[in-house]
Motif scaffolding. Sequence first.
Motif, mmCIF file in Angstrom:
data_model
loop_
_atom_site.group_PDB
_atom_site.id
_atom_site.type_symbol
_atom_site.label_atom_id
_atom_site.label_comp_id
_atom_site.label_asym_id
_atom_site.label_seq_id
_atom_site.Cartn_x
_atom_site.Cartn_y
_atom_site.Cartn_z
ATOM 1 N N LEU A 48 3.404 -6.541 14.171
ATOM 2 C CA LEU A 48 4.766 -6.838 13.737
ATOM 3 C C LEU A 48 4.863 -8.209 13.079
ATOM 4 O O LEU A 48 5.650 -8.407 12.149
ATOM 5 N N ARG A 49 4.078 -9.139 13.549
ATOM 6 C CA ARG A 49 4.079 -10.476 12.958
ATOM 7 C C ARG A 49 3.550 -10.465 11.527
ATOM 8 O O ARG A 49 4.046 -11.186 10.661
ATOM 9 N N ASP A 50 2.541 -9.625 11.277
ATOM 10 C CA ASP A 50 1.815 -9.700 10.011
ATOM 11 C C ASP A 50 2.260 -8.685 8.954
ATOM 12 O O ASP A 50 1.975 -8.868 7.775
ATOM 13 N N LYS A 51 2.911 -7.624 9.358
ATOM 14 C CA LYS A 51 3.316 -6.593 8.405
ATOM 15 C C LYS A 51 4.782 -6.754 8.027
ATOM 16 O O LYS A 51 5.565 -7.380 8.732
ATOM 17 N N ARG A 52 5.141 -6.161 6.895
ATOM 18 C CA ARG A 52 6.515 -6.224 6.393
ATOM 19 C C ARG A 52 7.059 -4.804 6.267
ATOM 20 O O ARG A 52 6.493 -3.970 5.563
ATOM 21 N N PHE A 53 8.184 -4.554 6.929
ATOM 22 C CA PHE A 53 8.800 -3.237 6.915
ATOM 23 C C PHE A 53 9.933 -3.208 5.889
ATOM 24 O O PHE A 53 10.714 -4.153 5.783
ATOM 25 N N HIS A 54 10.004 -2.092 5.160
ATOM 26 C CA HIS A 54 11.042 -1.922 4.140
ATOM 27 C C HIS A 54 11.698 -0.563 4.329
ATOM 28 O O HIS A 54 11.016 0.465 4.395
ATOM 29 N N GLY A 55 13.002 -0.545 4.395
ATOM 30 C CA GLY A 55 13.728 0.712 4.489
ATOM 31 C C GLY A 55 14.022 1.249 3.099
ATOM 32 O O GLY A 55 14.530 0.523 2.240
ATOM 33 N N ALA A 56 13.679 2.520 2.860
ATOM 34 C CA ALA A 56 13.924 3.135 1.557
ATOM 35 C C ALA A 56 15.348 3.650 1.495
ATOM 36 O O ALA A 56 15.899 4.147 2.482
ATOM 37 N N GLY A 57 15.953 3.529 0.318
ATOM 38 C CA GLY A 57 17.332 3.976 0.186
ATOM 39 C C GLY A 57 18.240 3.137 1.061
ATOM 40 O O GLY A 57 18.194 1.916 1.042
ATOM 41 N N PHE A 90 -3.456 -4.371 3.445
ATOM 42 C CA PHE A 90 -2.081 -4.095 3.040
ATOM 43 C C PHE A 90 -1.130 -4.855 3.950
ATOM 44 O O PHE A 90 -1.490 -5.321 5.036
ATOM 45 N N VAL A 91 0.109 -4.967 3.482
ATOM 46 C CA VAL A 91 1.150 -5.647 4.264
ATOM 47 C C VAL A 91 2.365 -4.742 4.456
ATOM 48 O O VAL A 91 2.975 -4.722 5.518
ATOM 49 N N GLY A 92 2.718 -3.973 3.435
ATOM 50 C CA GLY A 92 3.976 -3.244 3.440
ATOM 51 C C GLY A 92 3.948 -1.902 4.132
ATOM 52 O O GLY A 92 2.970 -1.150 4.036
ATOM 53 N N ILE A 93 5.029 -1.593 4.837
ATOM 54 C CA ILE A 93 5.259 -0.283 5.439
ATOM 55 C C ILE A 93 6.652 0.158 5.004
ATOM 56 O O ILE A 93 7.644 -0.504 5.318
ATOM 57 N N VAL A 94 6.712 1.248 4.258
ATOM 58 C CA VAL A 94 7.979 1.755 3.728
ATOM 59 C C VAL A 94 8.424 2.934 4.578
ATOM 60 O O VAL A 94 7.659 3.884 4.785
ATOM 61 N N VAL A 95 9.640 2.870 5.078
ATOM 62 C CA VAL A 95 10.141 3.912 5.966
ATOM 63 C C VAL A 95 11.334 4.607 5.323
ATOM 64 O O VAL A 95 12.312 3.961 4.932
ATOM 65 N N HIS A 96 11.241 5.920 5.202
ATOM 66 C CA HIS A 96 12.335 6.759 4.723
ATOM 67 C C HIS A 96 13.021 7.409 5.917
ATOM 68 O O HIS A 96 12.406 7.600 6.971
#
Length: 263
Positions: A48-57, A90-96
Motif C-alpha cells: 500500500l505504501r509503494d503502489k498507487r490506486f486509481h478508480g476508473a470512471g 509497476f506502480v499503478g493499480i486501476v480498479v473498475h
Amino acid sequence: MLRWLRGLRAGPQIPDAAWQATLARYRFLAALPAADGVRLRELAALFLRDKRFHGAGEFTITDEVALAIAAQAVLPVLHLPGGLNWYDDFVGIVVHAGEVVARRRVTDVDAVVHEYDEVIAGEAMEHGPVMLSWQDVLASSITTDDGYNVVIHEFAHKLDMRDGAVDGCPPLPPGFAGTASGAAARAAWLKVLQAAYEGFREKTILADRFGGEPPWLDAYGAESIGEFFAVACEAYFVNRARFGAEFPDLPGLFDEFFRPDRA
C-alpha cells in the motif's frame, strides 16, 4: 482515503479493525498459519505504501478496496526470496466497479487481422499497471470452493512476465528442484505443467463440444499455458485441497517455487 499511510515511508501499520475486517471477508487469508498472517500484514502495508490506486470512471478507492487488493496481491510472494521486488516493474493499480469490455486485435498465422470484444475481470500489463474489477475482487470472498480469485490470477501473470514471456514459467531460482542449470529447471517445470495443461485443455474441449463433464477450474485456463498457470495459482492459494485432488502433480511443483522453505 488511506490517511493512515500519508507521510509514512518506513514501518507503516495497518489499523487492526481494518485488517480484521479484511480477514473476516476473505477467509482463506484468515486460515493462514499465525506467522504467515503476520508476514502477510507486513507485506500488505508495504504494498500500500509503494503502489498507487486509481478508480476508473466514478469508482472511488476506499481503504476497504485498497486493503482487500493488497492483502490478496502479496499472498503469492509471501515466501518468495525478494518478496515485493517481484512487483517492482509497476506502480499503478486501476480498479473498475465491474467487468470491462476490452477491444482486441490479433493477427493469425495467415496474416489476417481479427478484431473482437472481450469481457474481462482483470488484466496485467507487462511493465505496466494491473487492472481489476472490484465486483470480482469482492466475489473472491465467496468463490474459494471454485478456486477462483481474480487478484491472484493477475498477480500470477506479473510473476510469469518477469522473464519477458507469458509462458506459464516464472523465473526459477538456481538449483530449482535439484536441477543443475536454468534450462534444466525450466524444462523440469514445464514438463509437469504442460502435462497438467494438456489434460485440462482436453477436458475443457470435451465439455464444450461434446457435453462432457466441465472442469472444476475456470475454462479460461485452456486458452494458453500462461492462462492455465494463472488459473492454477488461484486454486493453489485459495483451495489447495481440491487443487491437489484435481491436479496431484502440481502442488509439489508449486511448493518448490512459492514455498521453498516447505519444499
